[in-house]
Design a protein around this motif. Structure first.
Motif, mmCIF file in Angstrom:
data_model
loop_
_atom_site.group_PDB
_atom_site.id
_atom_site.type_symbol
_atom_site.label_atom_id
_atom_site.label_comp_id
_atom_site.label_asym_id
_atom_site.label_seq_id
_atom_site.Cartn_x
_atom_site.Cartn_y
_atom_site.Cartn_z
ATOM 1 N N ALA A 124 0.827 -1.209 0.000
ATOM 2 C CA ALA A 124 0.000 0.000 0.000
ATOM 3 C C ALA A 124 0.859 1.256 0.000
ATOM 4 C CB ALA A 124 -0.942 -0.013 1.211
ATOM 5 N N LEU A 125 1.903 1.272 0.838
ATOM 6 C CA LEU A 125 2.761 2.453 0.889
ATOM 7 C C LEU A 125 3.595 2.583 -0.387
ATOM 8 C CD1 LEU A 125 3.340 4.888 2.609
ATOM 9 C CD2 LEU A 125 5.114 3.584 3.789
ATOM 10 N N SER A 126 3.905 1.472 -1.026
ATOM 11 C CA SER A 126 4.632 1.525 -2.298
ATOM 12 C C SER A 126 3.782 2.133 -3.407
ATOM 13 C CB SER A 126 5.094 0.126 -2.703
ATOM 14 O OG SER A 126 6.058 -0.351 -1.808
ATOM 15 N N PHE A 127 2.470 1.862 -3.398
ATOM 16 C CA PHE A 127 1.579 2.519 -4.363
ATOM 17 C C PHE A 127 1.724 4.032 -4.239
ATOM 18 C CE2 PHE A 127 -1.360 -1.329 -4.190
ATOM 19 C CZ PHE A 127 -1.131 -1.711 -5.501
ATOM 20 N N VAL A 128 1.677 4.506 -3.009
ATOM 21 C CA VAL A 128 1.784 5.939 -2.746
ATOM 22 C C VAL A 128 3.164 6.457 -3.143
ATOM 23 C CG1 VAL A 128 1.746 7.703 -0.935
ATOM 24 C CG2 VAL A 128 0.058 5.859 -0.903
ATOM 25 N N GLY A 129 4.210 5.718 -2.767
ATOM 26 C CA GLY A 129 5.575 6.150 -3.072
ATOM 27 C C GLY A 129 5.857 6.260 -4.556
ATOM 28 N N LEU A 130 5.382 5.291 -5.317
ATOM 29 C CA LEU A 130 5.634 5.313 -6.757
ATOM 30 C C LEU A 130 4.857 6.437 -7.439
ATOM 31 C CD1 LEU A 130 7.497 3.809 -8.595
ATOM 32 C CD2 LEU A 130 5.677 2.211 -9.081
ATOM 33 N N TRP A 131 3.634 6.676 -6.986
ATOM 34 C CA TRP A 131 2.851 7.795 -7.511
ATOM 35 C C TRP A 131 3.568 9.115 -7.218
ATOM 36 C CZ3 TRP A 131 0.668 11.514 -4.226
ATOM 37 C CH2 TRP A 131 -0.117 12.465 -4.859
ATOM 38 N N ALA A 132 4.075 9.258 -5.978
ATOM 39 C CA ALA A 132 4.775 10.493 -5.596
ATOM 40 C C ALA A 132 6.082 10.658 -6.371
ATOM 41 C CB ALA A 132 5.040 10.499 -4.090
ATOM 42 N N LEU A 133 6.775 9.554 -6.642
ATOM 43 C CA LEU A 133 7.998 9.621 -7.443
ATOM 44 C C LEU A 133 7.687 10.078 -8.863
ATOM 45 C CD1 LEU A 133 10.981 9.096 -8.149
ATOM 46 C CD2 LEU A 133 10.394 6.668 -8.402
ATOM 47 N N ALA A 134 6.635 9.536 -9.464
ATOM 48 C CA ALA A 134 6.278 9.913 -10.835
ATOM 49 C C ALA A 134 5.977 11.404 -10.937
ATOM 50 C CB ALA A 134 5.080 9.097 -11.313
ATOM 51 N N ARG A 135 5.457 11.986 -9.870
ATOM 52 C CA ARG A 135 5.136 13.416 -9.868
ATOM 53 C C ARG A 135 6.285 14.272 -9.344
ATOM 54 N NH1 ARG A 135 0.055 14.717 -11.140
ATOM 55 N NH2 ARG A 135 -1.248 12.941 -11.590
ATOM 56 N N LYS A 136 7.394 13.631 -9.018
ATOM 57 C CA LYS A 136 8.590 14.294 -8.494
ATOM 58 C C LYS A 136 8.305 15.051 -7.200
ATOM 59 C CE LYS A 136 11.575 14.702 -12.535
ATOM 60 N NZ LYS A 136 12.328 15.639 -13.391
ATOM 61 N N TYR A 137 7.493 14.455 -6.329
ATOM 62 C CA TYR A 137 7.264 15.022 -5.004
ATOM 63 C C TYR A 137 8.413 14.626 -4.090
ATOM 64 C CZ TYR A 137 2.376 16.013 -6.280
ATOM 65 O OH TYR A 137 1.234 16.481 -6.872
ATOM 66 N N LEU A 138 8.987 15.579 -3.404
ATOM 67 C CA LEU A 138 10.089 15.334 -2.487
ATOM 68 C C LEU A 138 9.746 14.257 -1.457
ATOM 69 C CD1 LEU A 138 12.808 16.110 -1.107
ATOM 70 C CD2 LEU A 138 11.508 17.844 0.136
ATOM 71 N N GLU A 139 8.522 14.258 -0.985
ATOM 72 C CA GLU A 139 8.108 13.341 0.087
ATOM 73 C C GLU A 139 8.155 11.873 -0.315
ATOM 74 O OE1 GLU A 139 6.405 17.358 0.880
ATOM 75 O OE2 GLU A 139 6.574 16.068 -0.880
ATOM 76 N N GLN A 140 8.300 11.596 -1.594
ATOM 77 C CA GLN A 140 8.387 10.201 -2.018
ATOM 78 C C GLN A 140 9.512 9.478 -1.301
ATOM 79 O OE1 GLN A 140 10.713 8.530 -4.324
ATOM 80 N NE2 GLN A 140 12.064 10.253 -4.704
ATOM 81 N N TRP A 141 10.593 10.187 -1.010
ATOM 82 C CA TRP A 141 11.717 9.564 -0.303
ATOM 83 C C TRP A 141 11.317 9.112 1.094
ATOM 84 C CZ3 TRP A 141 15.665 7.908 -2.928
ATOM 85 C CH2 TRP A 141 16.076 8.577 -4.081
ATOM 86 N N LEU A 142 10.474 9.876 1.779
ATOM 87 C CA LEU A 142 10.040 9.501 3.130
ATOM 88 C C LEU A 142 9.209 8.228 3.101
ATOM 89 C CD1 LEU A 142 9.088 13.069 4.421
ATOM 90 C CD2 LEU A 142 11.247 11.816 4.730
ATOM 91 N N PHE A 143 8.349 8.106 2.093
ATOM 92 C CA PHE A 143 7.562 6.871 1.948
ATOM 93 C C PHE A 143 8.491 5.675 1.742
ATOM 94 C CE2 PHE A 143 4.393 9.932 -0.113
ATOM 95 C CZ PHE A 143 3.739 10.179 1.076
ATOM 96 N N TRP A 144 9.511 5.876 0.897
ATOM 97 C CA TRP A 144 10.417 4.767 0.596
ATOM 98 C C TRP A 144 11.273 4.371 1.791
ATOM 99 C CZ3 TRP A 144 8.446 2.150 -2.861
ATOM 100 C CH2 TRP A 144 7.927 2.690 -4.034
#
Length: 192
Positions: A124-144
Motif C-alpha cells: 500500500a505504501l509503495s503505491f503511494v511512493g511510486l505515484w509520488a515519485l512519478a510526480r517528483k514530489y520530495l516526500e516520495q523519499w520519506l515513503f520509501w
C-alpha cells in the motif's frame, strides 16, 4: 545461491542510483527489475510483493511517460521537483489505508501468506511512493524509507538475503536522496 535474488539486487542498485541522480533511465530499469521480481517473490511466498511487482512494471511505463512528456505550464521545461501539496495529504492517507486493507484481505483470503500484515503494508505504501515519485514530489523519499525498512526485515525473514541487503542500502540512499532533492526543490521554488 539464488541467481534471481542477486541479479535483481544489482538492478535495484542501478535503479536507486539513477533515481538519486534524477535520471529518466530509472524507469527503464524500473520495468525490467520488477518483471523479474514477480518470479522471485512468488517463489518465496511474498504474494503481495509479487503483485506489487506487476504494478511497478506498469507504473514504470507511466513514470517514464510522465517525466518525458509532462512539462510545466509556464515554459516547456522538465517537470520540477516539488513538495507534495497539502491538499493531497488526506486523499493519500485515505488511499493508503484502503489499499492496505484491500491487499490484506486479498492475501488472507486467496493466498497462504505468512506475513499478510507487513506484506500488504509495504504494498500500500509503495503505491503511494511510486505515484509520488512519478510526480517528483520530495516526500516520495520519506515513503520509501519506511517501505525499505519494513522490506529489509521481511526479506531477512523470508530468506532472500541479497534483497534484504539491497533494501538496507535503499534506506541509506533514500535519506541521502531526500536531502539532495530537498536542495533541488528549494532552487526550483515551486510548492505545488
Amino acid at each position: 545461491m539464488d541467481w534471481l535474488d542477486l541479479f535483481t539486487t544489482i538492478l535495484g542498485l542501478l535503479y536507486i542510483w539513477l533515481e538519486y541522480r534524477v535520471s529518466i533511465w530509472l524507469w527503464v530499469v524500473g520495468v525490467i527489475m520488477p518483471a523479474l521480481d514477480i518470479v522471485l517473490y512468488w517463489q518465496h511466498g511474498l504474494y503481495g510483493d509479487a503483485g506489487m511487482a506487476c504494478y511497478y512494471t506498469l507504473a514504470a511505463v507511466y513514470g517514464f511517460c510522465f517525466w518525458k512528456f509532462k512539462k510545466t505550464r509556464k515554459k516547456q521545461e522538465p517537470l520540477p521537483i516539488v513538495y507534495m501539496p497539502r491538499s493531497k495529504y488526506l486523499p493519500v492517507a485515505v488511499f493508503f489505508f484502503a489499499a492496505w486493507a484491500a491487499t490484506y484481505y486479498i492475501l488472507v483470503t486467496w493466498t497462504n501468506s505468512t506475513v499478510p500484515v507487513l506484506d500488504s503494508f509495504t504494498n500500500a505504501l509503495s503505491f503511494v511512493g511510486l505515484w509520488a515519485l512519478a510526480r517528483k514530489y520530495l516526500e516520495q523519499w520519506l515513503f520509501w524509507i519506511v517501505v525499505d525498512a519494513v522490506c529489509t526485515m521481511l526479506y531477512i525473514h523470508k530468506g532472500i538475503p541479497f534483497k534484504a541487503i539491497l533494501y538496507g542500502l535503499y534506506i541509506v540512499i533514500a535519506i541521502a536522496g531526500y536531502y539532495k532533492w530537498k536542495g533541488m526543490a528549494k532552487r526550483v521554488k515551486v510548492r505545488g
